[in-house]
Design a protein around this motif. Structure first.
Motif, PDB file in Angstrom:
ATOM      1  N   GLU A 166       0.792  -1.111   0.042  1.00 44.97           N
ATOM      2  CA  GLU A 166       0.105  -0.200   0.063  1.00 44.97           C
ATOM      3  C   GLU A 166       0.740   1.223   0.036  1.00 44.97           C
ATOM      4  O   GLU A 166       1.861   1.161   0.450  1.00 44.97           O
ATOM      5  N   VAL A 167       0.228   2.276  -0.666  1.00 43.64           N
ATOM      6  CA  VAL A 167       0.938   3.668  -0.510  1.00 43.64           C
ATOM      7  C   VAL A 167       0.068   4.610  -0.151  1.00 43.64           C
ATOM      8  O   VAL A 167      -1.003   4.812  -0.814  1.00 43.64           O
ATOM      9  N   VAL A 175       3.801   7.323   2.628  1.00 42.33           N
ATOM     10  CA  VAL A 175       3.978   6.062   3.301  1.00 42.33           C
ATOM     11  C   VAL A 175       3.895   5.058   2.462  1.00 42.33           C
ATOM     12  O   VAL A 175       2.758   4.496   1.931  1.00 42.33           O
ATOM     13  N   LEU A 176       5.246   4.126   2.116  1.00 38.75           N
ATOM     14  CA  LEU A 176       5.158   2.636   1.446  1.00 38.75           C
ATOM     15  C   LEU A 176       5.106   1.675   2.569  1.00 38.75           C
ATOM     16  O   LEU A 176       5.893   1.649   3.404  1.00 38.75           O
ATOM     17  N   ALA A 208      13.727  10.833   4.315  1.00 32.68           N
ATOM     18  CA  ALA A 208      12.681  10.069   4.876  1.00 32.68           C
ATOM     19  C   ALA A 208      12.626  10.314   6.327  1.00 32.68           C
ATOM     20  O   ALA A 208      13.461  10.982   7.140  1.00 32.68           O
ATOM     21  N   TRP A 209      11.281  10.218   7.088  1.00 29.57           N
ATOM     22  CA  TRP A 209      11.073  10.733   8.411  1.00 29.57           C
ATOM     23  C   TRP A 209      11.268   9.285   9.516  1.00 29.57           C
ATOM     24  O   TRP A 209      11.672   9.459  10.417  1.00 29.57           O
ATOM     25  N   LEU A 261       7.766   2.940   5.268  1.00 33.31           N
ATOM     26  CA  LEU A 261       8.836   3.895   5.026  1.00 33.31           C
ATOM     27  C   LEU A 261       8.046   5.104   5.023  1.00 33.31           C
ATOM     28  O   LEU A 261       7.360   5.347   3.891  1.00 33.31           O
ATOM     29  N   SER A 262       8.295   6.073   5.851  1.00 30.92           N
ATOM     30  CA  SER A 262       7.599   7.367   5.788  1.00 30.92           C
ATOM     31  C   SER A 262       8.435   8.392   5.101  1.00 30.92           C
ATOM     32  O   SER A 262       9.551   8.639   5.504  1.00 30.92           O
TER      33      SER A 262
END
Length: 576
Positions: A41-42, A65-66, A91-92, A170-171
């Protein structure tokens, strides 16, 4: 010792080479595709279009968000225009708290290329996307904890990112491209009553500018090499858009030093001939006798090597004849084209030897040229060969145009030597035909979504074709993945190739009508040929400053011309 003084002292200890390029950031314009479903999901992908910079922060906004839950989340970004450089990923954080995660990063000059893998096709040839010359498909470990990672050094417009770590998220704060390009003034310009032709001029100029890296390249994705035979359309464009730029003499000197005599540049005598033609054109515009003098020993040695290939019967025995890839199956066309190129190179060589006050070398060139002119090889129906023969004075331009060049319009021309077909058609007086050829052929690439001109193109490719800036729908042809030939099949095909910029040079030379009549642009001829246009205007770079020209068609059909030139340039206006 502190501050600036200390920093300067430290820099003095480090060997440095200046990079002639500037660096710019480019934001994505669209999210063209994203994975969907519970397993991959993205979320909030559009936040990547907000123009955020690459500075990591402790927070401050919604993230893209991945999220992997059994699959691999990915998305495809469109940066709106062909670029040379890479991307910066900020990236956060990762869902697991990991300091790094793995991304698969795929660059593409078309949307379909960015969605493709690498490897050979069913024939065993590398016809799909490849990592030749520059990495465009790689797995990269990126900083996922308040970090910024830079990836890539290639030509692209599209980028696909896939998160590879299983059951991870991953944000992302931002993903932006960095563009490496020479930030040059443009003393040359062109506008006309046809917006398509104006746009084509601009796209050709940008295509070459992207290839003006440390050296002058063929392409920014593949063929990142100094192919001097292919440089002539590029240097012709540079002369009419940017004027003087060190990338040209730097590249000419590079290939000279890489090719000690009796070697042939890039392995082909024809490419050494192109080097001579570029040197002549560069001297004509800039009149730099000191630079030309640096070429004396090599130039005269090369000319003598070419003259040694000329036989008394008007033929030659130069090895490895090569004109361009599309002409290569036509052996008659190759022979005729090389013969014409030989004549052009020896004529240019004689001019350069005259400038160097080497009368003996100039006469050797002219004697060999006269010998070659005794023979007229059959062109085999090749438009490329017929055009070069017409430009060399071996064929009557009007006859060549009627019998070969104008037949079937822009079909059977190449993006490289199409420039010389346009020149020969203009010399035949068929400016309207040349303009229509530009509209259909180079305009055809733009109609398919191009922002730079391609290594190869055929009008037949447009049938049922999907645009390169869209993912091909079922039943539509993927132009990039399907077509191309020789060494540029499928996604290996370069969609930013400097040799395809010919219309930019041609429009300035024939429609704006600026011709150099004396070295250093001390004398210029202005002969505007509007064809079916109602007006054209622009500027031409000279060592003394730009010359500004405007042509307007009057109600009685005549053309009025206004010229503004720096002091020291003699202008001769020739009526259309």
């Amino acid at each position: 010792m502190i501050g600036k003084e200390w920093g300067n002292r430290m820099l003095e200890r480090i060997p440095k080479v200046n990079d002639p390029r500037s660096r710019f950031y480019v934001e994505p314009t669209r999210v063209l595709w994203r994975s969907e479903g519970a397993e991959a999901e993205v979320l909030s992908a559009e936040t990547l279009l907000l123009g955020r910079d690459g500075q990591a922060t402790l927070g401050g906004g919604e993230a893209c968000v991945l999220k992997n839950a059994g699959g691999r989340a990915g998305l495809l970004l469109d940066f709106g225009v062909e670029l040379q450089g890479g991307i910066q990923v900020t990236a956060w954080g990762a869902g697991s708290g990991a300091k790094t995660v793995k991304l698969r990063v795929r660059f593409g000059e078309s949307a379909a290329e960015a969605m493709s893998g690498t490897g050979p096709d069913a024939t065993g040839l590398d016809a799909t996307a490849s990592n030749d010359h520059a990495i465009r498909d790689s797995v990269v470990e990126v900083s996922s904890f308040l970090g910024t990672t830079e990836i890539g050094n290639t030509g692209f417009r599209f980028v696909r990112l896939d998160l590879l770590d299983p059951d991870e998220s991953l944000s992302l704060k931002s993903v932006r491209a960095f563009l490496l390009i020479r930030d040059l003034d443009r003393p040359g310009s062109f506008r006309c009553s046809d917006e398509l032709l104006t746009r084509i001029w601009e796209v050709g100029a940008y295509t070459v500018q992207l290839n003006m890296q440390e050296y002058l390249w063929d392409g920014v994705k593949r063929d990142r090499l100094v192919w001097v035979g292919d440089m002539h359309p590029e240097t012709s464009t540079i002369q009419r858009v940017f004027g003087w730029c060190d990338v040209v003499p730097r590249s000419l000197d590079f290939i000279r030093d890489e090719t000690p005599l009796p070697g042939w540049m890039n392995g082909f005598p024809s490419y050494s001939m192109w080097w001579i033609l570029i040197q002549r054109d560069w001297f004509q515009q800039h009149g730099d006798l000191a630079y030309l003098g640096e070429q004396r020993t090599y130039l005269t040695g090369l000319l003598d090597a070419l003259i040694a290939c000329v036989r008394e019967d008007g033929t030659h025995d130069a090895p490895q004849p090569f004109l361009d890839w599309p002409t290569s199956p036509n052996r008659e066309g190759v022979e005729a084209g090389i013969h014409a190129l030989f004549v052009l190179a020896l004529s240019a060589g004689a001019e350069l030897c005259d400038a160097l006050a080497d009368a003996a070398a100039a006469e050797r060139c002219r004697a060999a040229e006269r010998t070659l002119r005794r023979r007229l090889p059959a062109h085999g129906g090749s438009k490329q060969a017929a055009a070069l023969a017409a430009l060399a004075g071996l064929l009557d331009p009007a006859a060549a145009n009627e019998q070969v060049l104008a037949v079937d319009g822009p079909r059977r021309i190449s993006t490289f030597l199409g420039y010389y077909v346009l020149k020969a058609r203009a010399e035949a007086g068929d400016v309207e035909g040349a303009l229509e050829c530009i509209r259909q052929y180079w305009g055809g690439m733009l109609a398919l979504g191009a922002t730079t001109f391609w290594e190869d193109f055929d009008l037949a490719w447009m049938e049922n074709a999907a645009r390169i800036d869209e993912l091909p729908a079922p039943g539509r042809v993927d132009v990039h993945g399907t077509y191309g030939d020789y060494c540029y099949r499928g996604y290996r095909h370069s969609l930013c190739h400097g040799w395809a910029s010919g219309p930019t040079a041609w429009l300035s030379e024939y429609v704006l009508g600026v011709r150099i009549a004396a070295p250093g642009c001390r004398e210029l001829e202005i002969r505007g040929r509007l064809g079916d246009l109602s007006w054209a205007e622009g500027s031409f770079p000279t060592p003394l400053g730009p010359v500004r020209v405007a042509h307007r068609r009057q109600p009685d059909g005549t053309v009025s011309t206004d010229v503004s030139a720096p002091e020291g340039i003699e202008i001769r206006i020739i009526a259309e």
